[in-house]
Design a protein around this motif. Structure first.
Motif, PDB file in Angstrom:
ATOM      1  N   ILE A 194       2.419   6.629  -6.655  1.00 17.69           N
ATOM      2  CA  ILE A 194       1.294   7.685  -7.192  1.00 17.69           C
ATOM      3  C   ILE A 194       1.697   9.011  -6.799  1.00 17.69           C
ATOM      4  O   ILE A 194       1.745   9.903  -7.858  1.00 17.69           O
ATOM      5  CB  ILE A 194      -0.094   7.288  -6.689  1.00 17.69           C
ATOM      6  CG1 ILE A 194      -0.541   6.071  -7.109  1.00 17.69           C
ATOM      7  CG2 ILE A 194      -1.078   8.527  -6.812  1.00 17.69           C
ATOM      8  CD1 ILE A 194      -1.751   5.580  -6.461  1.00 17.69           C
TER       9      ILE A 194
ATOM     10  N   ARG B  88       2.732   1.481  -3.182  1.00 21.94           N
ATOM     11  CA  ARG B  88       1.864   2.173  -4.226  1.00 21.94           C
ATOM     12  C   ARG B  88       1.637   3.649  -4.305  1.00 21.94           C
ATOM     13  O   ARG B  88       1.392   4.401  -5.141  1.00 21.94           O
ATOM     14  CB  ARG B  88       0.507   1.382  -4.331  1.00 21.94           C
ATOM     15  CG  ARG B  88      -0.377   1.192  -5.353  1.00 21.94           C
ATOM     16  CD  ARG B  88      -1.420   0.482  -5.435  1.00 21.94           C
ATOM     17  NE  ARG B  88      -0.887  -0.880  -5.494  1.00 21.94           N
ATOM     18  CZ  ARG B  88      -1.524  -2.261  -5.154  1.00 21.94           C
ATOM     19  NH1 ARG B  88      -2.616  -1.959  -4.718  1.00 21.94           N
ATOM     20  NH2 ARG B  88      -0.933  -3.254  -5.472  1.00 21.94           N
TER      21      ARG B  88
ATOM     22  N   LEU C 222       4.342  10.114  -9.499  1.00 17.99           N
ATOM     23  CA  LEU C 222       3.853  10.389 -10.608  1.00 17.99           C
ATOM     24  C   LEU C 222       3.294  11.915 -10.774  1.00 17.99           C
ATOM     25  O   LEU C 222       3.410  12.405 -11.956  1.00 17.99           O
ATOM     26  CB  LEU C 222       2.658   9.474 -11.089  1.00 17.99           C
ATOM     27  CG  LEU C 222       2.931   8.128 -11.723  1.00 17.99           C
ATOM     28  CD1 LEU C 222       1.904   7.177 -11.793  1.00 17.99           C
ATOM     29  CD2 LEU C 222       3.530   8.480 -13.144  1.00 17.99           C
TER      30      LEU C 222
ATOM     31  N   ILE D  99       6.711  14.580 -10.047  1.00 12.90           N
ATOM     32  CA  ILE D  99       7.909  14.688 -11.347  1.00 12.90           C
ATOM     33  C   ILE D  99       7.741  15.691 -12.206  1.00 12.90           C
ATOM     34  O   ILE D  99       8.448  16.418 -12.631  1.00 12.90           O
ATOM     35  CB  ILE D  99       8.296  13.075 -11.959  1.00 12.90           C
ATOM     36  CG1 ILE D  99       8.816  12.175 -11.024  1.00 12.90           C
ATOM     37  CG2 ILE D  99       8.908  13.472 -13.097  1.00 12.90           C
ATOM     38  CD1 ILE D  99       9.036  10.693 -11.246  1.00 12.90           C
ATOM     39  N   PRO D 100       6.298  15.402 -12.898  1.00 11.53           N
ATOM     40  CA  PRO D 100       6.087  16.611 -13.914  1.00 11.53           C
ATOM     41  C   PRO D 100       6.217  17.933 -13.508  1.00 11.53           C
ATOM     42  O   PRO D 100       6.840  18.866 -14.092  1.00 11.53           O
ATOM     43  CB  PRO D 100       4.761  16.354 -14.461  1.00 11.53           C
ATOM     44  CG  PRO D 100       4.057  15.569 -13.403  1.00 11.53           C
ATOM     45  CD  PRO D 100       5.095  14.524 -12.849  1.00 11.53           C
TER      46      PRO D 100
ATOM     47  N   MET E  29       0.992  -1.176   0.187  1.00 12.59           N
ATOM     48  CA  MET E  29       0.024  -0.051   0.038  1.00 12.59           C
ATOM     49  C   MET E  29       0.797   1.300  -0.046  1.00 12.59           C
ATOM     50  O   MET E  29       0.635   2.274  -0.856  1.00 12.59           O
ATOM     51  CB  MET E  29      -0.561  -0.092   1.346  1.00 12.59           C
ATOM     52  CG  MET E  29      -1.718   1.263   1.748  1.00 12.59           C
ATOM     53  SD  MET E  29      -3.025   1.447   0.007  1.00 12.59           S
ATOM     54  CE  MET E  29      -3.313   3.046   0.181  1.00 12.59           C
TER      55      MET E  29
END
Lengths: 433, 293
Positions: free
Chosen positions: A8, A4, A11, A14-15, A1
């Motif tokens: 997330i 994960r 994700l 990073i941008p 958990m």
């Protein structure tokens, strides 16, 4: 958990980090130095190297103006320029293929150069360069070079077939002589096709650049140049139809190959006796044929008309340039004879200024390529100087392809006229004010 | 005995007929497979032919599919010499991973809320999502360009990622899948004290791998080949993706077909790998949802 959730979170983060980095790069520079943003099509390696060297030399010789070059892929160049124009972020200086100038100018993307170009400087340019850069009685662009289009010949084949080799514009083949020459050359056992029209270049600007002079040689044209309001009766008139029917017959009668397997039938396999192509093939041609290579002027049409193609990439200052004087300072440097020769020594094109031309033996009187200069001075016709040109060239190129493939000439030219006239109508005749 | 003797020859005949029909079927399938593989084979074989003249001569016929003559990696080397291919490749991969990765998260969460939560306007939202599927990107690129220009995003990564994160078709696929998952699972978890986030992350996600794989592949294919938008919003090489970069080879005549095929081959292989990796789940999802790419 936990793993994960961390993934997330990464994700999402990073941008943001990357975007922040990307934006940080864009800030910087000093206030004292004027930055000139330049866009250029990717082109061939030699052209890229020459322009890079010119920009490096300019940036090094002074410290008030910094030139930054952005190179865009040539295959999508016009589309990217159009998108940038739409979003209002055009650079200060950009290059474009000759006839696209008029659409850019009409759309208000460029400023006229008349105030910058002295009478002496103007007179030093080939008339074809001035013609190409002129729209609505003002000068909008100048190029470092022009193109040369003529007929390259294999001297050994021509002599074997007993065909006269003309050497000047006045001395050019008559229409009858040209047809007889094709027949005599086709009869030679080593010749598969009398002439190579470079159909392997494919449907595109080549078709309009190379084959619209054939229309004009017969008395037709791509559009009625008296007001540029319609192509009807000109592109599909009897002269244009006769020109394209004659052109089609060359393929149907076996004098030219509609689907050449390669590029070298003239200079490699030597199965073609003539090659209708531009200056850029001088290198491979002279390497393949040596002393047998001859350059032959454009032939005269049925009524004695004579037309050669012209035009190439040229430079314009955009209306969004904040410091047009600084931009011109760089452009003036780029158009100096030394920088012109740096470029033309690399890409083999015809130098745009007489003061540059006279420094190269090939273009002086009696030089191998002097015929190109003579044609540009006398019989060269610019492609239509109208904002409708992008539509004209697309419609004509499609018609040429279908005609070579055997379609009905009148039908194809009628269809091209319909597309062109529709475009002009859709744009209310491209009013200039 | 007599019965068995009678049945033997009949079985043999039936087996023969069955074998013949199987052979015909396989022959047909092989022909079809070759037909669909031809463009890829042609591209890969042509990329290995280093003699440009031979390559052009072969393009018109069957020889285009046969690796013969001068074979080597010269075309690939030329691509790397002529352009910053590594940079463009990284850009495409980064944009793809970000768009698809964030998209999977955002779209699946949105679909989950549509499928499971009850709130005012939910039905309208579902209708809007379905309606948006039919709006092609090309029809809205001009207003999108003006919008991203206003916020100063021209020539950046975010301009190629953010507008495509939320995707109506992906939401719809997730929604279709989630409404088929029995609510009993959610309810059991909720009774045990889990919140909606926990249900989404620990119950729904593990059950939904096939639809995630499908959406990843479908979105991956779409974004990998995206051309018009990056053409309009990128300028220099820094943020240029592969489909725009290949336009450099469509320059002055004659075209460098060897370099073009080498570029295309290097562009296609990652997508094939992506498909092979997710193939099992993709097939499962196609079988269960009836959706195909």
């Amino acid at each position: 958990m936990v793993r994960r959730t961390v993934c997330i979170a990464l994700l999402a983060v990073i941008p943001l980090a990357v975007f922040a980095g990307g934006q940080a790069e864009e800030t910087g520079g000093t206030d004292e130095v004027i930055t000139v943003e330049v866009w250029n099509h990717s082109g061939k390696g030699a052209e890229r190297e020459a322009l890079d060297a010119s920009i490096a030399a300019f940036n090094e010789m002074q410290d008030r103006i910094q030139v930054n070059l952005t190179r865009l892929p040539e295959g999508s160049y016009n589309e990217q320029v159009s998108a940038a124009a739409l979003s209002g972020d055009l650079p200060d200086l950009l290059d474009f293929d000759g006839p696209f100038l008029y659409n850019y100018t009409w759309a208000g993307h460029l400023i006229p150069l008349d105030d910058y170009v002295s009478a002496d400087l103007r007179d030093d340019f080939l008339p074809s360069i001035i013609d190409q850069g002129t729209y609505d009685d003002q000068l909008w662009s100048l190029g470092q070079f022009d193109s040369g289009l003529a007929i390259w010949g294999n001297r050994a084949y021509l002599e074997e077939a007993g065909v006269r080799i003309p050497t000047s514009v006045d001395d050019a083949w008559t229409f009858e002589e040209f047809n007889n020459a094709l027949e005599a050359l086709q009869a030679l056992p080593q010749v598969d096709y009398a002439i190579d029209f470079k159909m392997n270049y494919g449907q595109g600007e080549w078709y309009t650049y190379a084959f619209s002079p054939l229309l004009q040689t017969f008395g037709g044209d791509l559009i009625d140049r008296s007001d540029y309001m319609s192509a009807d009766g000109v592109l599909n008139g009897p002269d244009a139809v006769a020109a394209m029917e004659w052109f089609q017959s060359l393929f149907q009668d076996g004098y030219a190959n509609p689907t050449p397997p390669g590029d070298d039938s003239f200079f490699g396999s030597k199965t073609a006796a003539l090659s209708f192509v531009g200056h850029w093939m001088y290198g491979p041609h002279s390497e393949g044929l040596g002393d047998d290579l001859v350059l032959i002027p454009m032939f005269k049409g049925p009524d004695g008309r004579q037309v050669a193609g012209m035009g190439s990439w040229n430079w314009g200052i955009t209306s969004s340039a904040e410091h047009p004087d600084a931009v011109w300072e760089f452009l003036e440097f780029l158009l100096s004879p030394e920088e012109i020769l740096r470029m033309t020594d690399g890409n083999g094109a015809v130098p745009a200024r007489y003061s540059a031309l006279e420094q190269r033996d090939a273009y002086s009187d009696g030089g191998m390529l002097s015929l190109f200069v003579e044609q540009l001075n006398t019989i060269a016709v610019p492609r239509p100087q109208t904002p409708a040109y992008p539509t004209i060239t697309a419609a004509f190129a499609e018609a040429v392809q279908n005609i070579v493939n055997g379609a009905d000439v009148q039908d194809e030219l009628d269809a091209a006229v319909q597309k062109i006239d529709q475009d002009i109508e859709d744009n209310q005749g491209y009013p200039t004010n | 005995m007599a019965h068995e003797a009678k049945r033997g020859p009949m079985s043999l005949a039936r087996r023969t007929r069955r074998s013949a029909s199987t052979a015909v079927l396989y022959a047909l399938l092989i022909v079809l497979a070759l037909y669909f593989l031809f463009p890829t084979v042609f591209m890969v074989v042509s990329s290995l032919k280093t003699d440009e003249l031979q390559l052009m001569a072969d393009m018109g016929g069957v020889r285009g599919f046969i690796p013969y003559g001068e074979i080597g990696l010269g075309n690939f080397q030329r691509v790397f010499q002529e352009m910053a291919f590594g940079r463009f490749f990284f850009n495409s991969v980064f944009i793809l991973v970000m768009t698809v990765g964030i998209g999977l998260l955002v779209n699946s969460m949105f679909a989950y809320s549509l499928a499971r939560l009850r709130f005012r306007g939910r039905a309208i939202l579902v209708s809007v999502v379905v309606a948006l599927i039919i709006v092609p990107t090309e029809s809205v690129v001009i207003p999108m360009l003006l919008m991203v220009n206003t916020v100063g995003w021209i020539d950046s990564y975010q301009v190629q990622i953010v507008p495509f994160v939320a995707d109506a078709f992906s939401i719809f696929l997730f929604y279709q899948f989630f409404i088929q998952v029995p609510k009993d699972f959610d309810e059991a978890a909720l009774i045990d004290g889990a919140g909606y986030w926990t249900v989404y992350a620990r119950v729904i996600l593990p059950l939904s791998r096939p639809v995630f794989a499908s959406v990843a592949i479908l979105q991956g294919i779409q974004h990998w080949g995206r051309f018009l938008w990056p053409l309009m919003v990128t300028r220099g090489e820094t943020y240029r993706p592969l489909p725009v970069a290949i336009q450099q080879f469509f320059s002055q005549d004659p075209k460098a077909w060897g370099s073009i095929f080498a570029f295309a081959t290097m562009t296609t292989i990652p997508l094939l790998i992506l498909f092979l990796v997710f193939q099992k789940w993709f097939v499962q999802s196609v079988a269960s949802s009836g959706v195909k790419g």
